[in-house]
Write a protein that holds these residues in place. Structure first.
Motif, PDB file in Angstrom:
ATOM      1  N   ASN A  82       0.831  -1.203   0.000  1.00  0.00           N
ATOM      2  CA  ASN A  82       0.000   0.000   0.000  1.00  0.00           C
ATOM      3  C   ASN A  82       0.873   1.264   0.000  1.00  0.00           C
ATOM      4  O   ASN A  82       1.829   1.365   0.757  1.00  0.00           O
ATOM      5  CB  ASN A  82      -0.902  -0.024   1.229  1.00  0.00           C
ATOM      6  N   LEU A  83       0.503   2.216  -0.842  1.00  0.00           N
ATOM      7  CA  LEU A  83       1.214   3.496  -0.897  1.00  0.00           C
ATOM      8  C   LEU A  83       0.577   4.567  -0.022  1.00  0.00           C
ATOM      9  O   LEU A  83       1.091   5.672   0.074  1.00  0.00           O
ATOM     10  CB  LEU A  83       1.298   3.997  -2.342  1.00  0.00           C
ATOM     11  N   GLY A  84      -0.533   4.254   0.595  1.00  0.00           N
ATOM     12  CA  GLY A  84      -1.155   5.200   1.517  1.00  0.00           C
ATOM     13  C   GLY A  84      -2.298   5.977   0.905  1.00  0.00           C
ATOM     14  O   GLY A  84      -2.529   5.953  -0.300  1.00  0.00           O
ATOM     15  N   ASN A  85      -3.014   6.665   1.780  1.00  0.00           N
ATOM     16  CA  ASN A  85      -4.164   7.462   1.356  1.00  0.00           C
ATOM     17  C   ASN A  85      -3.746   8.610   0.457  1.00  0.00           C
ATOM     18  O   ASN A  85      -2.728   9.256   0.708  1.00  0.00           O
ATOM     19  CB  ASN A  85      -4.902   8.019   2.577  1.00  0.00           C
ATOM     20  N   ASN A  86      -4.562   8.855  -0.559  1.00  0.00           N
ATOM     21  CA  ASN A  86      -4.366  10.010  -1.435  1.00  0.00           C
ATOM     22  C   ASN A  86      -2.973  10.045  -2.056  1.00  0.00           C
ATOM     23  O   ASN A  86      -2.379  11.112  -2.235  1.00  0.00           O
ATOM     24  CB  ASN A  86      -4.646  11.297  -0.651  1.00  0.00           C
ATOM     25  N   SER A  87      -2.419   8.874  -2.369  1.00  0.00           N
ATOM     26  CA  SER A  87      -1.038   8.798  -2.855  1.00  0.00           C
ATOM     27  C   SER A  87      -0.834   9.529  -4.177  1.00  0.00           C
ATOM     28  O   SER A  87       0.235  10.108  -4.400  1.00  0.00           O
ATOM     29  CB  SER A  87      -0.574   7.346  -2.967  1.00  0.00           C
ATOM     30  N   GLU A  88      -1.826   9.544  -5.045  1.00  0.00           N
ATOM     31  CA  GLU A  88      -1.656  10.227  -6.326  1.00  0.00           C
ATOM     32  C   GLU A  88      -1.433  11.734  -6.125  1.00  0.00           C
ATOM     33  O   GLU A  88      -0.504  12.314  -6.693  1.00  0.00           O
ATOM     34  CB  GLU A  88      -2.861   9.999  -7.230  1.00  0.00           C
ATOM     35  N   ASN A  89      -2.250  12.362  -5.301  1.00  0.00           N
ATOM     36  CA  ASN A  89      -2.089  13.794  -5.041  1.00  0.00           C
ATOM     37  C   ASN A  89      -0.798  14.086  -4.285  1.00  0.00           C
ATOM     38  O   ASN A  89      -0.122  15.091  -4.553  1.00  0.00           O
ATOM     39  CB  ASN A  89      -3.286  14.360  -4.288  1.00  0.00           C
ATOM     40  N   LYS A  90      -0.443  13.222  -3.348  1.00  0.00           N
ATOM     41  CA  LYS A  90       0.805  13.413  -2.606  1.00  0.00           C
ATOM     42  C   LYS A  90       2.011  13.262  -3.529  1.00  0.00           C
ATOM     43  O   LYS A  90       2.993  14.002  -3.411  1.00  0.00           O
ATOM     44  CB  LYS A  90       0.883  12.434  -1.439  1.00  0.00           C
ATOM     45  N   ALA A  91       1.946  12.308  -4.461  1.00  0.00           N
ATOM     46  CA  ALA A  91       3.035  12.115  -5.418  1.00  0.00           C
ATOM     47  C   ALA A  91       3.177  13.349  -6.305  1.00  0.00           C
ATOM     48  O   ALA A  91       4.297  13.830  -6.545  1.00  0.00           O
ATOM     49  CB  ALA A  91       2.789  10.871  -6.262  1.00  0.00           C
ATOM     50  N   LYS A  92       2.060  13.880  -6.776  1.00  0.00           N
ATOM     51  CA  LYS A  92       2.102  15.089  -7.614  1.00  0.00           C
ATOM     52  C   LYS A  92       2.674  16.265  -6.829  1.00  0.00           C
ATOM     53  O   LYS A  92       3.447  17.064  -7.368  1.00  0.00           O
ATOM     54  CB  LYS A  92       0.704  15.421  -8.132  1.00  0.00           C
ATOM     55  N   GLY A  93       2.310  16.385  -5.571  1.00  0.00           N
ATOM     56  CA  GLY A  93       2.842  17.453  -4.732  1.00  0.00           C
ATOM     57  C   GLY A  93       4.344  17.332  -4.544  1.00  0.00           C
ATOM     58  O   GLY A  93       5.076  18.327  -4.621  1.00  0.00           O
ATOM     59  N   ALA A  94       4.823  16.106  -4.318  1.00  0.00           N
ATOM     60  CA  ALA A  94       6.261  15.876  -4.154  1.00  0.00           C
ATOM     61  C   ALA A  94       7.001  16.175  -5.455  1.00  0.00           C
ATOM     62  O   ALA A  94       8.088  16.752  -5.442  1.00  0.00           O
ATOM     63  CB  ALA A  94       6.522  14.448  -3.700  1.00  0.00           C
ATOM     64  N   GLU A  95       6.404  15.797  -6.577  1.00  0.00           N
ATOM     65  CA  GLU A  95       7.021  16.093  -7.875  1.00  0.00           C
ATOM     66  C   GLU A  95       7.186  17.598  -8.061  1.00  0.00           C
ATOM     67  O   GLU A  95       8.241  18.068  -8.504  1.00  0.00           O
ATOM     68  CB  GLU A  95       6.173  15.519  -9.018  1.00  0.00           C
ATOM     69  N   ALA A  96       6.149  18.350  -7.718  1.00  0.00           N
ATOM     70  CA  ALA A  96       6.197  19.804  -7.870  1.00  0.00           C
ATOM     71  C   ALA A  96       7.205  20.430  -6.904  1.00  0.00           C
ATOM     72  O   ALA A  96       7.975  21.318  -7.286  1.00  0.00           O
ATOM     73  CB  ALA A  96       4.808  20.394  -7.646  1.00  0.00           C
ATOM     74  N   THR A  97       7.219  19.969  -5.678  1.00  0.00           N
ATOM     75  CA  THR A  97       8.121  20.522  -4.667  1.00  0.00           C
ATOM     76  C   THR A  97       9.584  20.322  -5.046  1.00  0.00           C
ATOM     77  O   THR A  97      10.413  21.225  -4.872  1.00  0.00           O
ATOM     78  CB  THR A  97       7.854  19.878  -3.292  1.00  0.00           C
ATOM     79  N   PHE A  98       9.921  19.154  -5.570  1.00  0.00           N
ATOM     80  CA  PHE A  98      11.320  18.810  -5.839  1.00  0.00           C
ATOM     81  C   PHE A  98      11.686  18.830  -7.325  1.00  0.00           C
ATOM     82  O   PHE A  98      12.810  18.496  -7.684  1.00  0.00           O
ATOM     83  CB  PHE A  98      11.643  17.433  -5.239  1.00  0.00           C
ATOM     84  N   ASN A  99      10.708  19.190  -8.177  1.00  0.00           N
ATOM     85  CA  ASN A  99      10.944  19.182  -9.618  1.00  0.00           C
ATOM     86  C   ASN A  99      11.554  17.841 -10.035  1.00  0.00           C
ATOM     87  O   ASN A  99      12.617  17.781 -10.667  1.00  0.00           O
ATOM     88  CB  ASN A  99      11.838  20.346 -10.050  1.00  0.00           C
ATOM     89  N   ALA A 100      10.884  16.770  -9.625  1.00  0.00           N
ATOM     90  CA  ALA A 100      11.402  15.420  -9.823  1.00  0.00           C
ATOM     91  C   ALA A 100      10.240  14.466 -10.112  1.00  0.00           C
ATOM     92  O   ALA A 100       9.086  14.783  -9.841  1.00  0.00           O
ATOM     93  CB  ALA A 100      12.139  14.968  -8.563  1.00  0.00           C
ATOM     94  N   LYS A 101      10.567  13.292 -10.644  1.00  0.00           N
ATOM     95  CA  LYS A 101       9.562  12.264 -10.906  1.00  0.00           C
ATOM     96  C   LYS A 101       9.274  11.489  -9.626  1.00  0.00           C
ATOM     97  O   LYS A 101      10.208  11.121  -8.897  1.00  0.00           O
ATOM     98  CB  LYS A 101      10.062  11.270 -11.953  1.00  0.00           C
ATOM     99  N   ALA A 102       8.014  11.215  -9.382  1.00  0.00           N
ATOM    100  CA  ALA A 102       7.647  10.368  -8.252  1.00  0.00           C
ATOM    101  C   ALA A 102       7.984   8.923  -8.599  1.00  0.00           C
ATOM    102  O   ALA A 102       7.695   8.444  -9.701  1.00  0.00           O
ATOM    103  CB  ALA A 102       6.161  10.502  -7.937  1.00  0.00           C
ATOM    104  N   ALA A 103       8.614   8.255  -7.651  1.00  0.00           N
ATOM    105  CA  ALA A 103       9.005   6.856  -7.840  1.00  0.00           C
ATOM    106  C   ALA A 103       8.787   6.112  -6.529  1.00  0.00           C
ATOM    107  O   ALA A 103       8.412   6.706  -5.519  1.00  0.00           O
ATOM    108  CB  ALA A 103      10.466   6.770  -8.276  1.00  0.00           C
TER     109      ALA A 103
END
Length: 164
Positions: A82-103
């Motif tokens: 499990n990647l956790g609740n709301n993982s898609e939005n959290k991944a997008k947020g991390a991508e934006a914060t770090f200018n990086a791909k979520a992996a």
């Protein structure tokens, strides 16, 4: 029927298993040509989605590390991490914060061996978890394959009790 025994001990076990996984993940990243590696939890405890930041071949990644027992107490494969609740939005947020791909990195531990798989979040068909069945594993980059870890893993195994 058995159920997970949830108490203070299992909460600490789960937290320490996650910390162990992050250490194994960092070593695997170094061994597989990643650099610029940072533990994001050092700067902000429980960073949304990502645990690590790393770069390889001019690509930047924010990485969620999931460490699990390979098998459930009934002997069946733990087939989805499990990647956790709301993982898609959290991944997008991390991508934006770090200018990086979520992996993600999935660390599968069984007794005295472990394997580590790596993939991009966008490649997951279901964005709520990492499928860990045999067919799915073939689609992932295997960073570590069945390596001996040398740790007394008995304290990390799932604890169950009979269901009333």
């Amino acid at each position: 029927m058995k159920k997970d025994l949830l108490n203070h001990h299992t909460a600490l076990r789960s937290k320490s298993l996650g910390a162990l996984g992050e250490l194994l993940a960092i070593k695997a990243l170094v061994d597989n040509g990643f650099n610029g590696i940072r533990n994001l939890n050092d700067g902000k405890r429980n960073h949304p989605f990502a645990d690590l930041y790393a770069e390889r071949n001019n690509e930047k990644f924010v990485i969620s590390v999931k460490t699990r027992n390979r098998y459930q107490s009934n002997g069946k494969l733990n087939s989805r991490y499990n990647l956790g609740n709301n993982s898609e939005n959290k991944a997008k947020g991390a991508e934006a914060t770090f200018n990086a791909k979520a992996a993600w990195m999935a660390i599968s531990i069984f007794d005295d061996v472990f394997s580590i798989y790596f993939g991009e979040f966008a490649a997951l068909k279901l964005n709520t978890g990492i499928p860990m069945n045999e067919a799915s594993l073939k689609n992932y980059e295997c960073l570590v394959n069945e390596r001996y870890h040398g740790i007394d893993f008995s304290h990390y195994k799932n604890v169950y009790e009979p269901r009333d």
